[in-house]
Scaffold this motif. Structure first.
Motif, PDB file in Angstrom:
ATOM      1  N   GLU A 195       1.005  -1.009   0.589  1.00  0.00           N
ATOM      2  CA  GLU A 195      -0.494  -0.062  -0.546  1.00  0.00           C
ATOM      3  C   GLU A 195       0.778   1.756   0.469  1.00  0.00           C
ATOM      4  O   GLU A 195       1.965   0.649   0.252  1.00  0.00           O
ATOM      5  CB  GLU A 195      -0.281   0.226   1.355  1.00  0.00           C
ATOM      6  CG  GLU A 195      -1.880  -1.030   1.922  1.00  0.00           C
ATOM      7  CD  GLU A 195      -2.894  -1.007   2.694  1.00  0.00           C
ATOM      8  OE1 GLU A 195      -2.062  -0.514   3.751  1.00  0.00           O
ATOM      9  OE2 GLU A 195      -3.248  -2.534   3.214  1.00  0.00           O
ATOM     10  N   ASP A 207       1.326   5.002   1.567  1.00  0.00           N
ATOM     11  CA  ASP A 207       0.870   5.881   3.286  1.00  0.00           C
ATOM     12  C   ASP A 207       1.078   7.168   2.764  1.00  0.00           C
ATOM     13  O   ASP A 207       1.902   7.878   1.353  1.00  0.00           O
ATOM     14  CB  ASP A 207       1.947   5.539   4.002  1.00  0.00           C
ATOM     15  CG  ASP A 207       2.343   6.993   5.262  1.00  0.00           C
ATOM     16  OD1 ASP A 207       1.087   7.488   5.332  1.00  0.00           O
ATOM     17  OD2 ASP A 207       2.823   6.467   6.531  1.00  0.00           O
ATOM     18  N   THR A 242       2.375  -4.800   3.556  1.00  0.00           N
ATOM     19  CA  THR A 242       1.803  -5.707   4.386  1.00  0.00           C
ATOM     20  C   THR A 242       1.201  -6.715   4.967  1.00  0.00           C
ATOM     21  O   THR A 242       1.121  -7.626   3.394  1.00  0.00           O
ATOM     22  CB  THR A 242       0.335  -4.487   4.451  1.00  0.00           C
ATOM     23  OG1 THR A 242       0.263  -3.532   4.201  1.00  0.00           O
ATOM     24  CG2 THR A 242      -0.886  -5.405   5.761  1.00  0.00           C
ATOM     25  N   THR A 281      -0.141 -10.229   6.107  1.00  0.00           N
ATOM     26  CA  THR A 281      -0.745 -10.758   7.288  1.00  0.00           C
ATOM     27  C   THR A 281      -1.086 -12.195   7.441  1.00  0.00           C
ATOM     28  O   THR A 281      -1.032 -12.957   6.404  1.00  0.00           O
ATOM     29  CB  THR A 281      -2.120 -10.301   6.658  1.00  0.00           C
ATOM     30  OG1 THR A 281      -2.291  -8.882   6.323  1.00  0.00           O
ATOM     31  CG2 THR A 281      -3.904 -10.250   7.743  1.00  0.00           C
ATOM     32  N   ALA A 318      -5.792  -7.716  13.719  1.00  0.00           N
ATOM     33  CA  ALA A 318      -6.626  -6.963  12.356  1.00  0.00           C
ATOM     34  C   ALA A 318      -7.808  -8.031  11.783  1.00  0.00           C
ATOM     35  O   ALA A 318      -7.612  -9.506  13.058  1.00  0.00           O
ATOM     36  CB  ALA A 318      -5.675  -7.839  10.670  1.00  0.00           C
ATOM     37  N   THR A 330      -1.393  -8.666  11.424  1.00  0.00           N
ATOM     38  CA  THR A 330      -0.712  -7.934  10.398  1.00  0.00           C
ATOM     39  C   THR A 330      -0.147  -6.882  10.982  1.00  0.00           C
ATOM     40  O   THR A 330       0.782  -6.195  11.827  1.00  0.00           O
ATOM     41  CB  THR A 330      -1.961  -7.042   9.665  1.00  0.00           C
ATOM     42  OG1 THR A 330      -2.808  -7.244   9.666  1.00  0.00           O
ATOM     43  CG2 THR A 330      -1.250  -6.343   8.649  1.00  0.00           C
ATOM     44  N   TRP A 331       1.135  -7.593   9.889  1.00  0.00           N
ATOM     45  CA  TRP A 331       2.474  -6.587   9.733  1.00  0.00           C
ATOM     46  C   TRP A 331       2.836  -5.373   9.323  1.00  0.00           C
ATOM     47  O   TRP A 331       2.471  -5.991   7.686  1.00  0.00           O
ATOM     48  CB  TRP A 331       3.951  -7.068  10.262  1.00  0.00           C
ATOM     49  CG  TRP A 331       3.797  -8.384  11.392  1.00  0.00           C
ATOM     50  CD1 TRP A 331       4.780  -8.028  12.155  1.00  0.00           C
ATOM     51  CD2 TRP A 331       2.868  -9.419  11.747  1.00  0.00           C
ATOM     52  NE1 TRP A 331       4.905  -8.709  12.950  1.00  0.00           N
ATOM     53  CE2 TRP A 331       3.741 -10.072  12.971  1.00  0.00           C
ATOM     54  CE3 TRP A 331       2.285 -10.489  10.566  1.00  0.00           C
ATOM     55  CZ2 TRP A 331       3.340 -11.306  12.639  1.00  0.00           C
ATOM     56  CZ3 TRP A 331       2.234 -11.424  10.661  1.00  0.00           C
ATOM     57  CH2 TRP A 331       2.895 -12.004  12.295  1.00  0.00           C
ATOM     58  N   HIS A 332       3.060  -4.096   9.406  1.00  0.00           N
ATOM     59  CA  HIS A 332       2.757  -3.193   8.843  1.00  0.00           C
ATOM     60  C   HIS A 332       4.380  -2.212   8.171  1.00  0.00           C
ATOM     61  O   HIS A 332       5.110  -2.254   9.193  1.00  0.00           O
ATOM     62  CB  HIS A 332       1.949  -1.494   8.846  1.00  0.00           C
ATOM     63  CG  HIS A 332       0.566  -2.007   8.943  1.00  0.00           C
ATOM     64  ND1 HIS A 332       0.118  -2.063   7.452  1.00  0.00           N
ATOM     65  CD2 HIS A 332      -0.727  -2.597  10.226  1.00  0.00           C
ATOM     66  CE1 HIS A 332      -1.871  -3.153   8.581  1.00  0.00           C
ATOM     67  NE2 HIS A 332      -1.672  -2.615   9.327  1.00  0.00           N
TER      68      HIS A 332
END
Length: 423
Positions: free
Chosen positions: A57, A59, A68, A70, A92, A99-101
Motif C-alpha cells: 500500500e 502511505d 502489509t 497478514t 486485524a 498484520t505487520w505494516h
C-alpha cells in the motif's frame, strides 16, 4: 506464495523468500520470520493450518510504499496473540488474524510481477541457507556493533569516573584545606579571646580547653583571670548555653560584666546577680552558669560564689578530696546569683580544679563523672601543674557519649622551700 501452510518450516521459508524479494533488510526479514513463527506455532501444534498473504500500500501522508503482511488462522479457538513479538504487529479483523505494516524504501518492492501481488523470483536468487546466513551475518553485525558501542561507553565511563574521582579528591583536599584554615582562624580568634597565662607569686596556674568540634574551636566555655588592686587573684569560669560563635559572645558578655563589676569593688557574692541585671535587657536569651573564685596569694584565703555551675574540686596536700558546694543560679536563670559565699584556705601543696560540665558529663550520670574526676585528679596530682589539666581531660574523655566544650583550670599552692627540702 499467497496460500495456506500446514507446517512451520514451510511457512518460515515462504515468509523469508517473500521478505527477501521485497528487499527487506536482513534484520527486518529475520524479525518478520520469527514473529510469524511465534504467532503460528501454537496453531500448528494443534493441527490448525494458517494462511499468509502480502500486499503493498502507499502511505497517504508520506507517499511511501508499505508492505502489509497478514497471518490468518481460520480455525483458531481465540484471538491470536501479538504481544512481545520481535517485530511489532497489530490484530486485524477477524480476531484470528495478525498484520505487520513494514515501510519499504523507495527502490524496494517486488522486483517482478506476479499473481496476487507476490514477486515471482528474485533477480539475484539465493538458496535458503544463503538467506539464513545473510540474516545471521546481519544479526552478528548488530551484535558486534553493540559490543563495540558497549566497549566505547565503558571506556568513556571509566574516563569519566576517573575524572570525577580526581575531582572528588581535589574537592576533598580543598575542603580539608578550608576546614583547617577556618579552624586555624577560629583558633586564633579563640586564643585572642582568652587571657594570657598569669604569673602570680605564691600560686601556680594552668588551663586546658578543648572544643566539641575541632574544626570550630569557638564555644561557650570561657575563663577570665586578673589581679585586683589589692593583689588578690580573681578567676571567672563561664559556660554559656549553646555552641559556636553565638555562645562565645554570650560568655564574653558575662566575663566582661563580671570583670567590670569586680574592678568597681562590688562584693563577690553580689556580682552574678548584678551581672544578670545588666545583661538580660541587652541579651534576653542569654543563659550561662558561672563560678567566681578569689584567692589571696599571701594568706591562701579562697572565696567562691556560684551560679548553677559545677562545684570546684579541692585536693588538699594532706586530707581527703572534696567538692566545694555553693548554691546559686546563673545569669539568665530565675532568681539569679550566689546564695552565699564560701570561704576556705589553700595550704601549700593544695590543688584546686575549676572546670565546666564538659569534663564530667561525658557520661549520663553526673555523679559518676564527679567520682571519676576525683580519681583522675589524684592520679595526676604529682605531675607538673602545666600538665595536670590536659592529663585529667584526656583520662575523663576516654568514654564520651556526647561531645561538649571542655575547660579545666588548675591552681596549686607551691610547697614552701623548707618543706620541699624535707620531702
Amino acid at each position: 506464495m499467497n496460500g495456506t501452510f500446514y507446517t512451520l518450516p514451510a511457512l518460515c521459508a515462504a515468509v523469508r523468500s517473500t521478505a527477501q524479494r521485497y528487499g527487506l533488510p536482513p534484520e527486518v526479514r529475520s524479525r518478520l520470520v520469527l514473529s510469524v513463527a511465534d504467532v503460528a506455532e501454537a496453531e500448528f501444534a494443534v493441527g490448525h493450518p494458517v494462511s499468509f498473504a502480502v500486499d503493498v500500500e502507499t502511505d497517504s501522508d508520506r507517499g511511501t510504499p508499505i508492505m502489509t503482511a497478514t497471518l490468518k488462522a481460520p480455525q483458531a479457538l481465540g484471538p491470536l496473540s501479538c504481544v512481545d513479538l520481535p517485530l511489532s504487529a497489530a490484530p486485524a479483523p477477524p480476531t484470528s488474524a495478525v498484520t505487520w505494516h513494514i515501510p519499504l524504501a523507495g527502490e524496494n518492492g517486488p522486483r517482478t510481477g506476479g499473481a496476487g501481488g507476490f514477486p515471482q523470483r528474485s533477480l539475484v536468487p539465493r538458496g535458503r541457507a544463503g538467506t539464513v546466513d545473510e540474516e545471521l551475518r546481519a544479526a552478528l553485525a548488530v551484535t558486534d556493533a553493540l559490543r563495540a558501542e558497549h566497549r566505547r561507553l565503558k571506556h568513556e565511563l571509566a574516563e569519566t569516573n576517573g575524572g570525577v574521582l580526581a575531582l572528588y579528591v581535589q574537592l576533598e583536599e580543598r575542603d580539608e584545606q578550608l576546614r583547617k584554615a577556618h579552624g586555624s582562624m577560629l583558633q586564633e580568634l579563640e586564643d585572642a579571646l582568652r587571657p594570657a597565662l598569669l604569673e602570680v607569686a605564691g600560686l601556680e596556674l594552668a588551663v586546658h580547653y578543648a572544643p566539641a568540634d575541632p574544626h570550630a574551636p569557638t564555644g561557650g566555655d570561657l575563663y577570665d583571670w586578673f589581679r585586683l588592686p589589692d593583689g588578690t587573684l580573681h578567676i571567672t569560669i563561664v559556660d554559656a548555653l549553646g555552641h559556636g560563635v553565638g555562645s562565645t559572645r554570650s560568655a564574653l558578655d558575662v566575663t566582661h560584666a563580671v570583670r567590670t563589676l569586680a574592678l568597681e569593688g562590688h562584693p563577690l557574692q553580689s556580682i552574678l546577680g548584678r551581672a544578670h541585671e545588666l545583661l538580660t535587657p541587652l541579651a534576653p536569651g542569654l543563659m550561662a552558669t558561672a563560678l567566681l573564685a578569689r584567692i589571696n596569694p599571701t594568706s591562701g584565703v579562697l572565696q567562691l560564689a556560684n551560679g548553677s555551675h559545677p562545684p570546684a574540686l579541692l585536693l588538699p596536700a594532706d586530707g581527703q578530696a572534696r567538692y566545694l558546694q555553693v548554691p546559686g543560679r546563673g545569669v539568665g536563670f530565675p532568681l539569679p546569683g550566689s546564695e552565699r559565699l564560701l570561704q576556705t584556705r589553700l595550704d601549700p601543696g593544695d590543688l584546686l580544679i575549676l572546670y565546666t560540665d564538659g569534663l564530667t558529663e561525658s557520661r549520663r550520670n553526673p555523679c559518676e563523672g564527679e567520682e571519676r574526676l576525683i580519681e583522675a585528679a589524684r592520679r595526676h596530682a604529682g605531675k607538673p601543674l602545666s600538665d595536670i589539666p590536659s592529663a585529667i581531660a584526656a583520662e575523663m574523655h576516654t568514654i564520651v557519649l556526647h561531645p561538649d566544650d571542655t575547660l579545666a583550670l588548675a591552681i596549686r599552692v607551691p610547697q614552701e622551700p623548707e618543706l620541699r627540702q624535707g620531702l
